[in-house]
Design a protein around this motif. Structure first.
Motif, PDB file in Angstrom:
ATOM      1  N   LEU A  53       7.336   1.938  -7.973  1.00 18.29           N
ATOM      2  CA  LEU A  53       6.316   2.248  -7.257  1.00 18.29           C
ATOM      3  C   LEU A  53       5.384   1.092  -6.675  1.00 18.29           C
ATOM      4  O   LEU A  53       5.161   0.236  -7.614  1.00 18.29           O
ATOM      5  N   SER A  54       5.388   0.561  -5.568  1.00 18.63           N
ATOM      6  CA  SER A  54       4.730  -0.617  -4.848  1.00 18.63           C
ATOM      7  C   SER A  54       3.217  -0.246  -4.163  1.00 18.63           C
ATOM      8  O   SER A  54       3.199   0.989  -3.700  1.00 18.63           O
ATOM      9  N   ILE A  55       2.766  -1.496  -3.684  1.00 20.10           N
ATOM     10  CA  ILE A  55       1.631  -1.293  -2.851  1.00 20.10           C
ATOM     11  C   ILE A  55       2.205  -2.041  -1.652  1.00 20.10           C
ATOM     12  O   ILE A  55       2.325  -3.157  -1.864  1.00 20.10           O
ATOM     13  N   GLU A  56       1.979  -1.201  -0.560  1.00 24.02           N
ATOM     14  CA  GLU A  56       2.113  -2.122   0.566  1.00 24.02           C
ATOM     15  C   GLU A  56       1.187  -2.106   1.775  1.00 24.02           C
ATOM     16  O   GLU A  56      -0.022  -1.121   1.687  1.00 24.02           O
ATOM     17  N   PRO A  57       1.402  -2.637   2.717  1.00 23.23           N
ATOM     18  CA  PRO A  57       0.262  -2.779   3.831  1.00 23.23           C
ATOM     19  C   PRO A  57       0.550  -1.454   4.494  1.00 23.23           C
ATOM     20  O   PRO A  57       1.848  -1.070   4.627  1.00 23.23           O
ATOM     21  N   ALA A  58      -0.443  -0.961   4.986  1.00 21.64           N
ATOM     22  CA  ALA A  58      -0.454   0.379   5.699  1.00 21.64           C
ATOM     23  C   ALA A  58       0.331   0.179   7.019  1.00 21.64           C
ATOM     24  O   ALA A  58       1.109   1.170   7.381  1.00 21.64           O
ATOM     25  N   VAL A  59       0.188  -1.112   7.711  1.00 24.90           N
ATOM     26  CA  VAL A  59       1.123  -1.280   8.930  1.00 24.90           C
ATOM     27  C   VAL A  59       1.744  -2.399   8.225  1.00 24.90           C
ATOM     28  O   VAL A  59       1.576  -3.614   8.165  1.00 24.90           O
ATOM     29  N   ASP A  60       3.165  -2.050   8.192  1.00 27.29           N
ATOM     30  CA  ASP A  60       4.069  -2.997   7.547  1.00 27.29           C
ATOM     31  C   ASP A  60       5.282  -3.395   8.269  1.00 27.29           C
ATOM     32  O   ASP A  60       6.189  -2.476   8.532  1.00 27.29           O
ATOM     33  N   PRO A  61       5.545  -4.575   8.661  1.00 25.18           N
ATOM     34  CA  PRO A  61       6.482  -5.128   9.625  1.00 25.18           C
ATOM     35  C   PRO A  61       7.773  -5.150   8.679  1.00 25.18           C
ATOM     36  O   PRO A  61       9.022  -5.300   9.109  1.00 25.18           O
ATOM     37  N   ASP A  62       7.764  -5.566   7.384  1.00 27.78           N
ATOM     38  CA  ASP A  62       8.820  -5.548   6.192  1.00 27.78           C
ATOM     39  C   ASP A  62       9.452  -4.496   5.500  1.00 27.78           C
ATOM     40  O   ASP A  62       8.523  -3.726   5.109  1.00 27.78           O
TER      41      ASP A  62
END
Length: 293
Positions: A90-99
């Motif tokens: 489980l990770s934490i990601e940007p809500a708008v994530d280009p990666d």
């Protein structure tokens, strides 16, 4: 808050169960349900989300994102990939994530053994079991010696000269430490840092922090100016709480994150310029299981 890693904090439970669903012919399962049942996760705010991943043939495969921390939650996952998965992350990601790849900020993980995996946050960020801390009350960034109880610096001067006051493990990528003074219930940051033997990032309330002639080269802060609304600086930190937390980086929350390896209420009779000990804080360990049918 965030980018990728695996971290440490609050004993909780997580259950992820995989249930097969058939294709149009009702014969060959093409997708399964991944059911997450977690407790202890904090809401991340509008700019970041949690994302689940399974590791298949050494490569991460997303199981979906979520922002609500109310469980259980169900995700549809390719059955063949789920059955071949060796690890859940489980990770934490940007809500708008280009990666499309996982971020560095990972908060829990575990390997499958048969049809289940035990997952937790232990060791993902760091092991905090041996963490210790020392701090002093002082305001070295001004020339007024009548407000020394209005600053906190994470150093140890008990030997007669200042040395590093925090014994903390090196964090994995995607996490930083942050100091706090919780003043009448409101946490005010002293700044973020990764190296306890160097100055932190914050100087908003100190007078001349960062000047070689003013302030130690250690994490800490004087609360002398730019007080938040409803507060007055200088203040008196005696009777207040000092905290070291572990934060995702980047971090879009102004509040301390779940992981708090060190915390201490400043004694009401604490002397300024005198070494004080930080006690063990409420480090949360997020744990649980993942099951596939």
């Amino acid at each position: 808050m965030i980018k990728k890693m695996f971290l440490a904090v609050l004993a909780t439970g997580m259950l992820a169960t995989a249930c097969s669903s058939d294709d149009d012919n009702g014969s060959n399962p093409t997708n399964s349900e991944l059911i997450l049942n977690l407790s202890g996760l904090e809401a991340l705010g509008d700019d970041f989300v949690y994302e689940g991943w399974i590791i298949v043939d050494g490569a991460p495969v997303s199981t979906g994102t979520f922002s609500s921390v109310t469980f259980p939650q169900t995700f549809s996952v390719n059955t063949a990939q789920l059955n071949s998965a060796t690890t859940f992350v489980l990770s934490i990601e940007p809500a708008v994530d280009p990666d499309p790849a996982p971020a560095a900020t990972k908060i829990l993980a575990g390997d499958f053994s048969g049809n289940s995996a035990s997952v937790d946050s232990n060791g993902i960020v760091a092991n905090f079991s041996a963490s210790t801390g020392t701090y002093i009350l002082a305001t070295p960034t001004d020339t007024d010696d009548t407000n020394e109880e209005s600053g906190v610096w994470f150093l140890d001067n008990s030997s007669g000269s200042a040395v590093t006051g925090l014994d903390l493990p090196t964090l994995t990528e995607g996490w930083v430490y942050e100091g706090w003074a919780v003043i009448d219930g409101t946490p005010i940051s002293t700044g973020t840092f990764t190296d306890p033997s160097s100055a932190d990032t914050n100087a908003a309330t100190s007078m001349f922090k960062g000047d070689a002639n003013n302030g130690p080269n250690y994490p800490g802060e004087d609360y002398l100016q730019n007080a938040p609304a409803g507060m007055t600086f200088p203040t008196d930190l005696r009777g207040q709480t000092i905290v070291i937390s572990v934060e995702p980086s980047p971090d879009n929350s102004a509040m301390p994150f779940t992981f708090k390896p060190l915390a201490n209420m400043v004694p009401a009779d604490a002397m300024t310029h005198t070494a004080l000990s930080l006690g063990t804080g409420p480090v949360t360990v997020i744990s649980g299981s993942v099951t596939r049918n």
